[in-house]
Scaffold this motif. Structure first.
Motif, short mmCIF file in Angstrom:
data_model
loop_
_atom_site.label_atom_id
_atom_site.label_comp_id
_atom_site.label_asym_id
_atom_site.label_seq_id
_atom_site.Cartn_x
_atom_site.Cartn_y
_atom_site.Cartn_z
N PHE A 165 0.84 -1.19 0.00
CA PHE A 165 0.00 0.00 0.00
C PHE A 165 0.88 1.24 0.00
CE2 PHE A 165 -2.14 3.39 2.30
CZ PHE A 165 -3.34 3.48 1.61
N ASP A 166 0.58 2.18 -0.89
CA ASP A 166 1.36 3.40 -0.98
C ASP A 166 0.45 4.62 -0.83
OD1 ASP A 166 3.43 1.66 -1.72
OD2 ASP A 166 4.35 3.25 -2.93
N ALA A 167 0.96 5.65 -0.22
CA ALA A 167 0.21 6.90 -0.12
C ALA A 167 1.14 8.06 -0.47
CB ALA A 167 -0.35 7.07 1.29
N TYR A 168 0.70 8.91 -1.36
CA TYR A 168 1.47 10.09 -1.75
C TYR A 168 0.74 11.32 -1.23
CZ TYR A 168 4.06 7.17 -5.01
OH TYR A 168 4.85 6.20 -5.56
N GLN A 169 1.48 12.16 -0.56
CA GLN A 169 0.89 13.41 -0.08
C GLN A 169 1.37 14.52 -0.99
OE1 GLN A 169 1.85 14.24 3.99
NE2 GLN A 169 0.33 15.86 4.15
N ILE A 170 0.42 15.23 -1.59
CA ILE A 170 0.77 16.22 -2.60
C ILE A 170 0.16 17.55 -2.19
CG2 ILE A 170 0.43 16.88 -5.02
CD1 ILE A 170 0.20 13.76 -5.49
N ASN A 171 0.92 18.62 -2.39
CA ASN A 171 0.43 19.96 -2.10
C ASN A 171 -0.57 20.35 -3.19
OD1 ASN A 171 0.06 22.70 -1.71
ND2 ASN A 171 2.14 22.95 -0.89
N ALA A 172 -1.77 20.72 -2.76
CA ALA A 172 -2.83 21.01 -3.73
C ALA A 172 -2.58 22.32 -4.47
CB ALA A 172 -4.18 21.07 -3.04
N LYS A 173 -1.72 23.18 -3.94
CA LYS A 173 -1.51 24.49 -4.56
C LYS A 173 -0.58 24.42 -5.76
CE LYS A 173 -2.76 27.67 -0.97
NZ LYS A 173 -2.40 28.03 0.39
N ASN A 174 0.46 23.59 -5.64
CA ASN A 174 1.42 23.58 -6.73
C ASN A 174 1.77 22.18 -7.24
OD1 ASN A 174 2.84 22.67 -4.54
ND2 ASN A 174 3.94 24.60 -4.24
N GLY A 175 1.20 21.18 -6.63
CA GLY A 175 1.44 19.83 -7.11
C GLY A 175 2.75 19.22 -6.66
N GLU A 176 3.40 19.82 -5.69
CA GLU A 176 4.67 19.27 -5.22
C GLU A 176 4.42 18.05 -4.33
OE1 GLU A 176 7.21 22.04 -3.21
OE2 GLU A 176 7.14 23.38 -4.96
N LEU A 177 5.30 17.10 -4.44
CA LEU A 177 5.20 15.90 -3.61
C LEU A 177 5.75 16.23 -2.23
CD1 LEU A 177 4.52 12.85 -3.57
CD2 LEU A 177 6.91 12.44 -4.10
N VAL A 178 4.90 16.06 -1.22
CA VAL A 178 5.31 16.40 0.15
C VAL A 178 5.89 15.17 0.83
CG1 VAL A 178 4.54 17.32 2.36
CG2 VAL A 178 3.56 18.19 0.24
N LYS A 179 5.15 14.07 0.74
CA LYS A 179 5.57 12.89 1.47
C LYS A 179 5.16 11.63 0.71
CE LYS A 179 5.06 13.39 6.10
NZ LYS A 179 4.18 13.27 7.28
N HIS A 180 5.93 10.60 0.84
CA HIS A 180 5.58 9.33 0.23
C HIS A 180 5.72 8.24 1.27
CE1 HIS A 180 6.83 5.78 -2.51
NE2 HIS A 180 5.56 5.73 -2.23
N LYS A 181 4.60 7.55 1.57
CA LYS A 181 4.64 6.49 2.56
C LYS A 181 4.30 5.18 1.89
CE LYS A 181 1.91 8.91 5.31
NZ LYS A 181 1.06 9.31 6.43
N SER A 182 4.87 4.13 2.42
CA SER A 182 4.62 2.84 1.81
C SER A 182 4.65 1.77 2.89
CB SER A 182 5.72 2.56 0.76
OG SER A 182 5.54 1.27 0.25
N ALA A 183 3.80 0.77 2.78
CA ALA A 183 3.81 -0.31 3.76
C ALA A 183 3.38 -1.60 3.10
CB ALA A 183 2.86 0.02 4.92
N ASP A 184 3.91 -2.69 3.63
CA ASP A 184 3.58 -4.01 3.09
C ASP A 184 2.47 -4.65 3.90
OD1 ASP A 184 4.68 -4.90 0.79
OD2 ASP A 184 6.67 -5.17 1.69
N PHE A 185 1.58 -5.35 3.22
CA PHE A 185 0.55 -6.11 3.90
C PHE A 185 0.67 -7.54 3.38
CE2 PHE A 185 -3.91 -7.61 4.25
CZ PHE A 185 -4.01 -7.51 5.64
N PRO A 186 1.21 -8.42 4.17
CA PRO A 186 1.59 -9.74 3.64
C PRO A 186 0.41 -10.56 3.11
CG PRO A 186 1.89 -9.61 6.03
CD PRO A 186 1.61 -8.23 5.57
N ASP A 187 -0.80 -10.33 3.61
CA ASP A 187 -1.93 -11.16 3.16
C ASP A 187 -2.45 -10.76 1.78
OD1 ASP A 187 -1.69 -12.46 5.46
OD2 ASP A 187 -3.46 -11.61 6.45
N GLY A 188 -2.07 -9.59 1.33
CA GLY A 188 -2.52 -9.15 0.01
C GLY A 188 -3.90 -8.53 0.06
#
Lengths: 864, 180
Positions: A83-106
């Motif tokens: 599972f991935d989540a990207y946090q983006i600034n709505a004003k200019n489209g810059e990438l603020v943060k990128h988080k990622s985590a594994d879920f073994p069961d799928g």
């Protein structure tokens, strides 16, 4: 064709969110398409910024913007278990943060946003619910087994895509379970409902309250319940509405609010049914309904209307004597200007009913028929050609979801039985062919439907698959047409399954062939029926043997279009008289196949190939012997090719890369083997072989003529007019890119057109050669109308030789009647019969008067 | 034609012939009155009546030849009108062609009637009749020729094969791209 990319684009929008960013740019619309997030100004459509995520290999499921925040979250899966989540600034489209985590069961299926920071999904086994908290520092997964919250085990779960804040709905077969997510992130069952059909999204109304609609099926009624999201036990609204069974189940429900006249809150619900129809429900009634299923027509066939039965008509008149009297009183009121608005409406309704246009019986000219239309939803409609109303509709039981058929699709519809001998007491029927699953080796489902009553006569769920349906040119004693269904193993199955049908088939056994065009492999194969299937006790099953094959070189030719003659096309004569009373014999064969191939590189979009490396090759193939009758190459041309084959000619449309213009070519094929029949005396006494049956193995000598013309439009579909006897000259019906249907005389597409035709040729009607085909604005058969999303044009002959019925379908459906050579066999509607009668009477009177006068004069002469 | 005939015989519509050339009394129903000698009367007028008869038969044969030659003028006129009408099919040319066909036919049908007034034992009507028939046949031929130049005669192969239905094929083949 133009709608295709548009639709794709529409489908790839995952989410759009209104964001009020800057005062001068209005709201911002976030569009996610093809791995790229765009922010579009709602005022001028300017793309403010874009963020490309396509390189990240993430399959974005949701674009989330929490209320009052300037941040946007793009969440999705990478592979099946990350599972991935990207946090983006709505004003200019810059990438603020990128988080990622594994879920073994799928994961399985979609992500559902329950509250502003919690997502719900299913694990790969579909037995556990997974909540995902993604806005905190770390991504937290919480897995809850279904059996932990729901007592019984109900098998696999499906998440409903309804957005109910703080709550979500899971379906287990027929059971719908509403589950609430508490503040601590725990799951709690709110309610279990059986027979629930659909749940709407939550809708905010006064004082921050949120409501949603729930639709249940109870007997023949649907039950619409409006509930508050946060207060389960109180129902805002509970209405039950009687529903036509032919509409099937409720698929979706949408709600909105309105203020009633007594200032209280009212709710409207728009429901989408299984047959794709739309209904608006308000205060327990259907306010309006639309048959949106007709926007996705798959196949069309026709049926004649019942023959008028005189006796029954009289009885009906007697029965409705009162009605008749009432009608006349109404009409009298109308003429005396005493009628109120209601009466006027009733009078108009009566006029419509009694008018010729909407009669449910066969008319003399054959203008009024039933169009039997199969739609994508698996519903069959009978449309009256007079006024376009739906005479009956049937949601085919064989094309509905059931235990054995998960995703049934309708394929085509054929005329099964057309009674001529017993037209009075037998009804015609159609055959609907469907498939259980979309893949082509899925079992076939047949159903037979009476076209007068709209009732299913018989249905068959079959074990064999169906790759092709071949209507044979034979009918049995009850006038049922014989059909061969070819399955994936190339066995032929005969229908109807009667011994009589077998007898008819055995009689013609050695003369029945079939062919298959394998476009992917570039092979056309011809087969002949050999014997009964081996190892099966099915006497209606036959094996076939490959007879011939044509293999196209895969590196240079790819099959892009084919065309054959329509099975029911009538050709009046084979001879074509040309200038100087000479005769040319048309090569008229039902077994002619037109194939167009193009270089693989040039079979895609324009601009992919250079003119030097793209070339279009067209073939005329005899499908019995596999003989290539003609082959022609268009250098520097490419598809898409739209072709139509009729009588002895084929017209096709393609793009010429060198000239940067569309072209239309015509190819006419003539038989040389009969040219010797020139002796008039032999023809007079009938000593010729022109009408004797011919075999295609006699290798007739053919000669072709062809010519190309520029054409301004790109084309969506081509059809040709067809008439009852095939005498009337033909017109091409071209579905243009502007969703209109243009009628073009076949005379313009004549290969014998020359720059300077002789007097004799001019008399024959040959038009001097021009390099492009004229588009005459008056010859649009759709006039000023558009047939939105035009996909196909169907022509049917009327009984009147001069007239063709035209049905065009797309998102809209359109029907008209055209006469390619004017209505030479009937008087126009404004013809003055009174004047004709008056003239006849006057002439008869004149004859009598002059006769008497001449008698008198003669007598006088005799006396003098 | 009817009127012309009337003029030719001097406007006489009917006549009773009182002259009786027969010699035997048995030819009449009524016996001769007593004192009437048939032979003596014959002898008296024989020379006069013979002369008269000769003159009449001469006149009759002359007239018969005249009548027989009459269609020739007609023929010339028809030819001129056909030339004027041209070779395209329209109302005028069709009308002329059909009148050119019908006129000789009706004339041929009434060939006996035309020569009725000139019937005489001494007049040989065969010659005039043959000429009359020949000239009318010529007129008919002219009409047919005109019909042909208009293209209305089925003299070409195309006129005979256009109504023939297309030949049946023995074999039948169906199929196409497999339904996806």
């Amino acid at each position: 064709m133009s709608l295709g990319p548009m639709m794709q684009w529409m489908q790839s929008i995952l989410h759009w969110v209104n964001v009020n960013l800057k005062a001068n740019k209005g709201n911002v619309i976030l569009v996610f398409s093809k791995g790229c997030l765009h922010a579009v100004s709602s005022i001028d459509g300017e793309v403010l910024w874009e963020k490309d995520l396509s390189a990240e290999s993430i399959e974005v499921q949701q674009i989330i913007r929490p209320l009052g925040s300037d941040m946007i979250y793009a969440v999705g899966f990478v592979g099946s278990s990350q599972f991935d989540a990207y946090q983006i600034n709505a004003k200019n489209g810059e990438l603020v943060k990128h988080k990622s985590a594994d879920f073994p069961d799928g994961f399985y299926g979609d992500l559902l946003l329950v509250s502003s920071d919690i997502l719900v999904s299913l694990d790969a086994t579909r037995t556990s619910l997974v909540t995902i908290d993604f806005q905190k520092g770390e991504i937290i997964f919480k897995k809850t087994h279904v059996s932990d919250i729901v007592d019984e085990s109900f098998g696999t779960a499906v998440l409903l895509p309804s957005e109910l804040s703080g709550m979500f709905a899971v379906r287990f077969n027929t059971l719908l379970v509403f589950i609430k997510v508490t503040i601590e992130g725990k799951l709690e069952v709110v309610d279990k409902i059986t027979n629930a059909a659909a749940v709407s999204d939550a809708l905010s109304f006064s004082e921050g309250q949120q409501a949603f609609a729930l639709v249940e099926h109870v007997d023949r009624k649907i039950l619409l319940t409006m509930k508050l999201v946060h207060d389960w036990n109180s129902d805002l609204l509970k209405e039950s509405i009687a529903m036509d069974l032919q509409r099937g189940m409720v698929q979706k429900v949408f709600i909105n609010t309105y203020i009633r006249t007594d200032r209280s809150q009212g709710f409207r619900a728009l429901i989408v049914m299984e047959d794709h129809s739309l209904l608006l429900l308000q205060q327990g009634e259907i306010v309006w309904s639309r048959e949106e299923g007709l926007a996705s027509v798959i196949d069309v066939t026709t049926s004649e209307l019942p023959v008028e039965k005189k006796g029954i008509l009289v009885v009906k008149v007697e029965q409705s004597l009162f009605e008749w009297l009432k009608g006349h009183v109404l009409k009298l009121k109308g003429t005396l200007m005493l009628a109120g608005p209601e009466d006027i409406a009733a009078i108009q309704g009566m006029r419509l009913k009694s008018s010729e246009k909407s009669k449910m019986t066969r008319d003399h000219n054959g203008f009024w028929k039933l169009l039997i239309v199969l739609t994508k939803a698996g519903k069959l409609y009978a449309l009256h050609t007079g006024d376009g109303r739906v005479v009956w509709s049937l949601l085919l039981p064989s094309l509905r979801e059931s235990g054995s058929c998960k995703r049934p699709t309708g394929l085509s519809v054929y005329q099964w039985q057309v009674p001529h001998h017993h037209a009075m007491d037998e009804n015609p029927s159609v055959l609907v062919v469907g498939r259980c699953r979309p893949n082509w080796d899925a079992p076939v489902a047949l159903s037979f439907v009476d076209t007068y009553t709209g009732k299913e006569l018989k249905s068959m769920g079959l074990i064999h698959s169906c790759a092709q349906v071949i209507p044979l040119p034979f009918t049995d004693s009850t006038e049922q047409r014989l059909h061969l269904l070819i399955d994936a193993e190339k066995h032929a199955h005969l229908y109807p399954r009667t011994s009589e049908a077998i007898g008819i088939l055995q009689h013609e056994f050695s003369n029945i062939y079939w062919y298959s065009v394998e476009a992917d492999n570039g092979i056309i194969r011809g087969h002949v029926l050999t014997s009964n299937c081996i190892g099966m006790v099915d006497e209606y099953c036959f094996t076939s043997r490959e007879l011939w094959s044509i293999v196209f070189p895969s590196e240079s030719e790819k099959i892009i279009a084919t065309a054959t003659r329509k099975l029911n096309e009538v050709v009046h004569t084979q001879a074509k008289a040309i200038a100087d009373q000479d005769v040319m014999y048309k090569y008229i064969s039902k077994n002619l196949l037109f194939v167009a191939t193009s270089a693989p590189k040039a079979s895609g979009e324009f601009g992919m190939a250079q003119p030097e490396e793209s070339c279009l090759v067209v073939y005329l193939i005899d499908t019995v012997t596999g003989r290539i009758l003609h082959r022609m190459t268009h250098h520097g041309s490419q598809g898409p090719v739209h072709a139509v084959l009729s009588e002895n000619w084929v017209v096709y449309h393609y793009f010429n890369l060198r000239a940067h213009r569309y072209e239309m070519s015509v190819m006419e094929i003539y038989d040389q083997s009969w040219v010797d029949n020139k002796d008039v005396w032999k023809l007079v006494v009938g000593k010729h072989n022109l009408t004797s049956p011919i075999s295609l193995y006699s290798r007739p000598a053919v000669v072709t003529k062809s010519q190309s013309y520029f054409f301004t439009h790109s084309v969506k579909a081509i059809a040709v007019t067809s008439t009852a006897k095939g005498i009337t000259s033909k017109q091409l019906l071209i579905g243009t890119i502007g969703d209109q249907v243009l009628a073009l005389d076949k005379r313009y597409l004549d290969p014998r057109r020359s720059l300077d035709p002789t007097q004799a040729e001019k008399e024959e009607g040959i038009i001097p050669l021009t390099d492009s085909l004229p588009i005459i604005p008056q010859s649009y058969v759709t006039h000023a109308l558009n047939v939105e999303g035009l996909r196909g044009i169907v022509t049917l002959p009327a009984k009147l030789e001069s007239t063709t019925l035209v049905f065009a379908y797309g998102v809209d459906i359109f029907f008209t009647r055209i006469a390619p050579s004017r209505t030479y066999d009937s008087l126009t509607e404004d013809f003055s019969y009174a004047l004709l009668l008056l003239t006849i009477v006057a002439l008869i009177a004149a004859i009598f008067v002059t006769w008497i006068m001449s008698e008198r004069k003669e007598l006088q002469e005799k006396w003098t | 034609m009817e009127k012309g005939k009337g003029v030719m015989v001097g406007g006489r519509r009917w006549a009773v012939d009182f002259t009786d050339y027969s010699t035997s009394p048995s030819s009449r129903d009524i016996p001769d009155p007593p004192g009437f000698s048939r032979a003596s009367q014959d002898q008296d007028d024989s020379t006069l009546s013979r002369q008269k008869k000769d003159a009449e038969s001469n006149w009759k044969s002359q007239k018969a030849w005249e009548v027989a030659q009459a269609p020739f003028k007609n023929l010339l006129m028809m030819g001129f009108m056909m030339w004027m009408a041209g070779s395209t099919v329209h109302l005028f040319s069709i009308g002329i062609t059909f009148s050119a066909l019908l006129q000789p036919i009706s004339a041929l049908q009434g060939v006996g009637k035309v020569f009725e007034p000139y019937k005489d034992v001494k007049v040989d009507l065969l010659g005039p009749k043959l000429l009359f028939i020949a000239l009318n046949l010529g007129g008919l031929a002219l009409g047919v020729w005109k019909l042909n130049t208009l293209g209305l005669l089925p003299t070409h192969a195309s006129d005979w094969v256009s109504s023939l239905p297309p030949a049946q094929e023995v074999e039948y083949s169906g199929g196409g791209i497999p339904i996806r």
